[in-house]
Design an enzyme around this catalytic site. Structure first.
Site, PDB file in Angstrom:
ATOM      1  N   ASP A  48       0.838  -1.197   0.000  1.00 55.19           N
ATOM      2  CA  ASP A  48       0.000   0.000   0.000  1.00 55.19           C
ATOM      3  C   ASP A  48       0.881   1.259   0.000  1.00 55.19           C
ATOM      4  OD1 ASP A  48       0.902  -0.081   2.603  1.00 55.19           O
ATOM      5  OD2 ASP A  48      -1.062   0.217   3.532  1.00 55.19           O
ATOM      6  N   SER A  49       2.204   1.049   0.029  1.00 50.56           N
ATOM      7  CA  SER A  49       3.137   2.153  -0.211  1.00 50.56           C
ATOM      8  C   SER A  49       2.888   2.770  -1.590  1.00 50.56           C
ATOM      9  CB  SER A  49       4.590   1.679  -0.102  1.00 50.56           C
ATOM     10  OG  SER A  49       4.819   0.545  -0.907  1.00 50.56           O
ATOM     11  N   ASP A  87      -1.002  -6.463  -0.230  1.00 47.06           N
ATOM     12  CA  ASP A  87      -0.910  -5.765   1.058  1.00 47.06           C
ATOM     13  C   ASP A  87      -2.280  -5.199   1.411  1.00 47.06           C
ATOM     14  OD1 ASP A  87       0.443  -4.787   3.232  1.00 47.06           O
ATOM     15  OD2 ASP A  87       1.238  -3.029   2.196  1.00 47.06           O
ATOM     16  N   LYS A 117      -0.643  -9.758   3.139  1.00 46.48           N
ATOM     17  CA  LYS A 117       0.093  -9.238   4.291  1.00 46.48           C
ATOM     18  C   LYS A 117      -0.772  -8.228   5.015  1.00 46.48           C
ATOM     19  CE  LYS A 117       3.446  -5.867   3.957  1.00 46.48           C
ATOM     20  NZ  LYS A 117       2.887  -4.822   4.826  1.00 46.48           N
ATOM     21  N   GLU A 119      -0.633  -5.505   8.693  1.00 43.68           N
ATOM     22  CA  GLU A 119       0.225  -4.927   9.729  1.00 43.68           C
ATOM     23  C   GLU A 119      -0.356  -5.210  11.111  1.00 43.68           C
ATOM     24  OE1 GLU A 119       0.883  -0.738   8.994  1.00 43.68           O
ATOM     25  OE2 GLU A 119       1.470  -1.096   6.914  1.00 43.68           O
ATOM     26  N   GLU A 186      10.178  -4.573   9.892  1.00 45.01           N
ATOM     27  CA  GLU A 186      10.604  -3.314   9.261  1.00 45.01           C
ATOM     28  C   GLU A 186      11.252  -2.416  10.304  1.00 45.01           C
ATOM     29  OE1 GLU A 186       7.651  -1.228   6.955  1.00 45.01           O
ATOM     30  OE2 GLU A 186       8.928   0.538   6.734  1.00 45.01           O
TER      31      GLU A 186
END
Ligand code: KIV
Length: 284
Positions: A48-49, A87, A117, A119, A186
């Site tokens: 999602d970056s 993501d 993925k 978070e 990260e």
């Protein structure tokens, strides 16, 4: 397109068993996906970056499921054999386990992902469990988690103190118990990453700025090629300055068009004399 077999979960675990590091990059579009597949990458993350690198937002928070699905489909078309991770964007899984399962399912059914993925640690373990129980490989993301950037107080190293490092370790254990096949760390200190890699036995551990002791490495594609204009994180090595190459090309284009040295005959298409004469006659 190169002849290569499709990378599977089993192949990733085999690499870990052999001690061969797993290679992983972010990617958001078809032509870059094609190049990454050609280069032999094991894995791609459609992160999602993309909200920052492709859409120009200040953070990843405005990214929607529709944005993610559209870009992930394009990446899959360019890289049919790479192990593809989708993501999950902000608020696509936080509200409930059911929403998390539904949106994880969209990545698999609509975009051809191999895994998703999300978070978060202990507090998101039930989302991981629900997704895994639905037959979808799921991975966690600990340390600097950009969707919580406001709560974390900015883009900074996580787990420098013993207490915070212990919390990251506890979260890694919770994700392992919930069935995650992989955990991305990260920006945590290298020694914390080493401890987690040694002690969380059933997960593949990946590093983004967390040192060499993980089972593999991830980088943000735009950082490694000088393509993100706002900043370059310290952890990102620039492997080639594509941004500079493109900028110089653009400046040359402006100069050549302005001074009329572009285009040249090889850049346009002609017409036979007789056809041209006939055309002129029709116009008289
Ligand atoms: O969105 C993304 O690219 C990520 C990386 C920062 C790990 O989640």
């Amino acid at each position: 397109m190169t002849e290569r077999t499709k990378t599977t979960l089993t192949m990733l675990f085999n690499k870990v068993a052999e001690g061969t590091p797993i290679t992983w990059l972010t990617c958001y579009d078809y032509p870059t996906a094609y190049l990454q597949e050609e280069a032999g990458l094991d894995m791609i993350l459609v992160g999602d970056s993309l909200g920052m690198t492709m859409l120009g937002y200040e953070t990843t928070l405005p990214v929607t499921m529709e944005d993610m699905i559209r870009h992930t489909q394009a990446v899959r078309r360019g890289a049919p054999n790479v192990f593809l991770v989708g993501d999950m964007p902000y608020m696509s899984y936080q509200p409930s386990v059911e929403l998390a399962i539904r949106n994880a399912g969209r990545f698999m059914a609509e975009a051809g992902c191999d895994a998703i993925k999300l978070e978060g640690g202990v507090e998101m373990a039930d989302r991981i469990r629900g997704i895994v129980n639905s037959g979808i490989p799921a991975m966690g993301h600990l340390g600097l988690t950009p969707q919580s950037i406001s709560a974390l107080g900015g883009f900074k190293v996580q787990g420098k103190g013993a207490l915070q490092a212990k919390k990251i370790m506890d979260s890694a254990k919770a994700l392992e118990k919930a069935g995650a096949f992989m955990i991305l760390l990260e920006m945590v200190p290298d020694r914390v990453c080493k401890l987690i890699t040694e002690r969380v036995e059933n997960c593949i551990i990946m590093s983004l700025g967390s040192g060499p002791h993980a089972h593999g490495q991830l980088l943000i594609y735009h950082d490694m090629f000088g393509l993100y204009p706002r900043f370059k994180p310290r952890m990102a090595k620039v492997f080639g300055n594509a941004g500079e190459v493109i900028l110089n090309g653009l400046k040359d284009y402006v100069i050549e068009v302005t001074e009329k040295s572009f285009p040249q005959p090889e850049n346009w298409f002609g017409m036979k004399d007789e056809e041209y004469e006939e055309l002129l006659a029709m116009l008289d």
